[in-house]
Write a protein that holds these residues in place. Structure first.
Motif, PDB file in Angstrom:
ATOM      1  N   GLN A  26     -44.152  68.650  49.620  1.00 23.19           N
ATOM      2  CA  GLN A  26     -43.492  67.935  50.712  1.00 23.19           C
ATOM      3  C   GLN A  26     -44.330  67.982  51.984  1.00 23.19           C
ATOM      4  O   GLN A  26     -44.368  67.011  52.749  1.00 23.19           O
ATOM      5  CB  GLN A  26     -42.099  68.520  50.969  1.00 23.19           C
ATOM      6  CG  GLN A  26     -41.276  67.732  51.973  1.00 23.19           C
ATOM      7  CD  GLN A  26     -41.113  66.273  51.560  1.00 23.19           C
ATOM      8  OE1 GLN A  26     -40.901  65.971  50.389  1.00 23.19           O
ATOM      9  NE2 GLN A  26     -41.233  65.364  52.516  1.00 23.19           N
ATOM     10  N   ARG A  29     -46.802  65.292  51.676  1.00 24.61           N
ATOM     11  CA  ARG A  29     -46.143  64.008  51.901  1.00 24.61           C
ATOM     12  C   ARG A  29     -45.865  63.763  53.378  1.00 24.61           C
ATOM     13  O   ARG A  29     -45.833  62.614  53.833  1.00 24.61           O
ATOM     14  CB  ARG A  29     -44.821  63.963  51.134  1.00 24.61           C
ATOM     15  CG  ARG A  29     -44.976  63.861  49.619  1.00 24.61           C
ATOM     16  CD  ARG A  29     -43.651  64.198  48.945  1.00 24.61           C
ATOM     17  NE  ARG A  29     -43.251  63.201  47.984  1.00 24.61           N
ATOM     18  CZ  ARG A  29     -42.067  63.169  47.385  1.00 24.61           C
ATOM     19  NH1 ARG A  29     -41.162  64.089  47.668  1.00 24.61           N
ATOM     20  NH2 ARG A  29     -41.767  62.234  46.517  1.00 24.61           N
ATOM     21  N   ASP A  30     -45.666  64.834  54.120  1.00 27.50           N
ATOM     22  CA  ASP A  30     -45.419  64.718  55.560  1.00 27.50           C
ATOM     23  C   ASP A  30     -46.708  64.637  56.372  1.00 27.50           C
ATOM     24  O   ASP A  30     -46.657  64.608  57.608  1.00 27.50           O
ATOM     25  CB  ASP A  30     -44.589  65.900  56.051  1.00 27.50           C
ATOM     26  CG  ASP A  30     -43.157  65.871  55.544  1.00 27.50           C
ATOM     27  OD1 ASP A  30     -42.683  64.783  55.169  1.00 27.50           O
ATOM     28  OD2 ASP A  30     -42.509  66.940  55.513  1.00 27.50           O
TER      29      ASP A  30
END
Length: 460
Positions: A26, A29-30
Motif C-alpha cells: 500500500q 501504491r501511495d
C-alpha cells in the motif's frame, strides 16, 4: 506504518508477515519507496517482508486485475492491499506456502485490522482457488496483468527496443544475482573464489568484461562473506563495475592483483564523482588508481553521503566528501578544473527494476522528460569544469533511450568541443537480457548485468 515487532528469536507468524507486506504494498501504491518503507519495518520481520513484497510487486498488475474481477467494488485500502498480497502469493508457480495455509493466515491478518472484512476476504480467496486457471488466463489477456508493468512503460520500451521489449519486461521479473567486486589490494579473483569455496559459498566469475566481478550462486548476508569488513570485497552489480574502468581507461590489466596502479589520467589526477551516493563507483575509482586520485565525491543528499564515507572508510580509501547539488557549481567548486568527471545521473532506474520492483509502479510518464531535463542540466553545468583533454563519463541505470543515447546525441550537437570515445564493449546501452553475448549468466540463465547506459566524452 509497519506493525509492532514480536519477541526476538521467535519466527514471526505468517499472518504478521502478510500484514506488513500488505502495508508495504500500500505504501508503494501511495507513492512511497519500498526501500524507505523497509528501513522502518521491524527488524525481526524485515527479511521475510522484503522477500514477500518483491514477489507481490512483481505480480501486482496481475493480482489487481483478478481482484477487480472478484470484487468490482473497491474494498478499503488496507483490506484491498491484503487481498492483492494474498492473490499474488496464490498465483500459479508460487510454492512458498500451501494454499490453505496462506488463505487462513490472510484471513487472520484481516481479522486483526478489519474484522468485518474477514468473511469477504475469505470468500474472495477461496473463489480464486476454485476458478484460478480461468481467472489467470483471462487476466493475462490484459498487457498490464501479463507483463506486470504499466502500459506507458511497455509502450516506451516497445518504441525504444522494438525487437527486445518483451524480453526486457520478462527480465525485470527475474531474481537478480548478487555480484561482488573483489578488491585487488587484497586478493585476486581466483584467490577470493577459493576463499568463498572454503566457507561453503559457491560462486563464479561474471565474464571477461568484468575482471573484478564474482557472482554468487545464492545471495548471502555480507557478514557471511570472507574479509568483507576488512575491505576484501564490495557488493556491486557487474554493469556498475564498468564505470571506473571506462573513466580511467578502456580496460584494466587482467592481473588486477599485481599492485600496479592503473589510471590513464595520471597519478594525482583531480576527479569528481558528481552524484556519488552510495559510493560504490567512488571507491572503485580509487581501487583501480591505487588510492592516488585527488577525488571529490559530491551528492545532493547529505544523508546518503554517509554511505559514501562508510564505503571509503571500510576500504581504507581517500576522498573528500561533500553535500551539494552538482548543478550549483558556484556553491561548491573551487575553480580548479578536473581531469575526469563521473556523472552517474539521476534517472528512471528502468534498468534495475529486478532489484527495485517498486520502481515500475512509482514512476509516472511525466517523470521521464523531467529526469532528462535534470540530466541535461548536470551535463551543461559540469562540462565547463573539465580540463581540455579531460574525460567525462555519463552514466544512467536506465534502458530508456531518452536518458541515454538521445541525451548524449543532443549534447554533442550543442558542444563542438566534445568528442564521444567509442569502445568495442562496455559503452552504450547495456540491456539486462540473458542472450547478451557480452556476459556470462547467473544460475538459472538470468543475465548477470543490470541495464545501464555509458558514454565517455573527451574535451578537445
Amino acid at each position: 506504518m509497519p506493525s509492532d515487532s514480536s519477541p526476538k528469536n521467535i519466527a514471526p507468524p505468517l499472518h504478521r508477515l502478510l500484514a506488513n507486506t500488505a502495508d508495504a504494498v500500500q505504501a508503494v501504491r501511495d507513492g512511497h519507496s519500498l526501500t524507505d518503507w523497509l528501513s522502518r519495518c521491524p527488524a525481526d520481520v524485515r527479511p521475510g517482508v522484503q522477500a514477500l513484497s518483491f514477489t507481490v510487486l512483481r505480480r501486482l498488475g496481475a493480482a489487481q486485475a483478478v481482484r477487480a474481477v472478484l470484487a468490482p467494488r473497491n474494498p478499503p485500502a488496507r483490506v484491498d492491499a491484503l487481498l492483492v498480497t494474498a492473490l499474488a502469493l496464490l498465483w500459479p508457480g508460487d510454492t512458498a506456502y500451501a494454499d490453505h495455509t496462506l488463505v487462513d493466515q490472510a484471513v487472520h491478518a484481516v481479522r486483526q485490522r478489519a474484522p468485518n472484512s474477514a468473511g469477504f476476504v475469505n470468500a474472495v480467496l477461496r473463489r480464486f482457488l476454485r476458478e484460478r486457471e480461468a481467472l489467470v488466463a483471462a487476466a493475462e489477456a490484459d498487457p498490464v496483468a501479463r507483463f506486470n508493468h504499466p502500459r506507458w512503460w511497455q509502450e516506451r520500451l516497445r518504441g525504444d527496443w522494438p525487437s527486445a521489449w518483451e524480453g526486457l519486461l520478462d527480465a525485470n521479473q527475474q531474481r537478480p544475482p548478487m555480484t561482488l567486486r573483489v578488491n585487488p589490494a587484497h586478493d585476486s579473483v581466483d584467490t577470493y573464489l577459493a576463499r568463498l569455496r572454503e566457507t561453503g559459498i559457491d560462486a563464479h566469475r561474471a565474464g571477461a568484461l568484468f575482471p573484478q566481478a564474482v557472482v554468487l550462486d545464492e545471495p548471502r548476508p555480507v557478514q557471511a562473506l570472507p574479509g568483507f569488513d576488512d575491505g576484501h570485497a564490495s557488493v556491486q552489480d557487474a554493469s556498475a563495475q564498468l564505470a571506473a574502468p571506462l573513466l580511467l581507461g578502456q580496460r584494466p590489466p587482467q592481473d588486477l592483483a599485481s599492485g600496479e596502479a592503473w589510471n590513464v589520467l595520471g597519478e594525482g589526477a583531480r576527479v569528481l564523482d558528481a552524484c556519488a551516493a552510495p559510493g560504490g563507483k567512488t571507491a572503485h575509482l580509487q581501487e583501480l588508481a591505487g588510492n592516488r586520485l585527488d577525488l571529490l565525491a559530491l551528492d545532493a543528499d547529505a544523508k546518503r553521503l554517509e554511505r559514501v564515507r562508510q564505503n571509503l572508510q571500510r576500504l581504507e580509501l581517500a576522498g573528500a566528501v561533500r553535500a551539494a547539488d552538482a548543478r550549483d557549481t558556484a556553491a561548491w567548486w573551487d575553480g580548479r578544473p578536473f581531469d575526469g568527471i563521473l556523472l552517474d545521473a539521476p534517472c528512471s532506474a528502468s534498468g534495475i527494476v529486478r532489484r527495485h520492483p517498486d520502481v515500475r509502479w512509482l514512476r509516472r510518464p511525466e517523470d521521464i522528460p523531467a529526469l532528462a531535463r535534470t540530466q541535461s542540466e548536470l551535463l551543461e553545468a559540469l562540462w565547463p569544469l573539465l580540463k581540455p583533454g579531460g574525460r567525462l563519463l555519463y552514466a544512467t541505470c536506465s534502458v530508456f533511450k531518452s536518458e541515454g543515447q538521445d541525451q548524449i546525441d543532443a549534447f554533442l550537437q550543442r558542444h563542438g568541443d566534445a568528442r564521444s570515445r567509442q569502445f568495442d564493449q562496455g559503452a552504450g546501452h547495456l540491456l539486462p537480457l540473458a542472450d547478451n553475448a557480452s556476459q556470462d549468466f547467473a544460475p538459472g540463465g538470468a543475465a548477470v548485468t543490470d541495464g545501464f547506459y555509458y558514454a565517455l566524452l573527451q574535451k578537445v
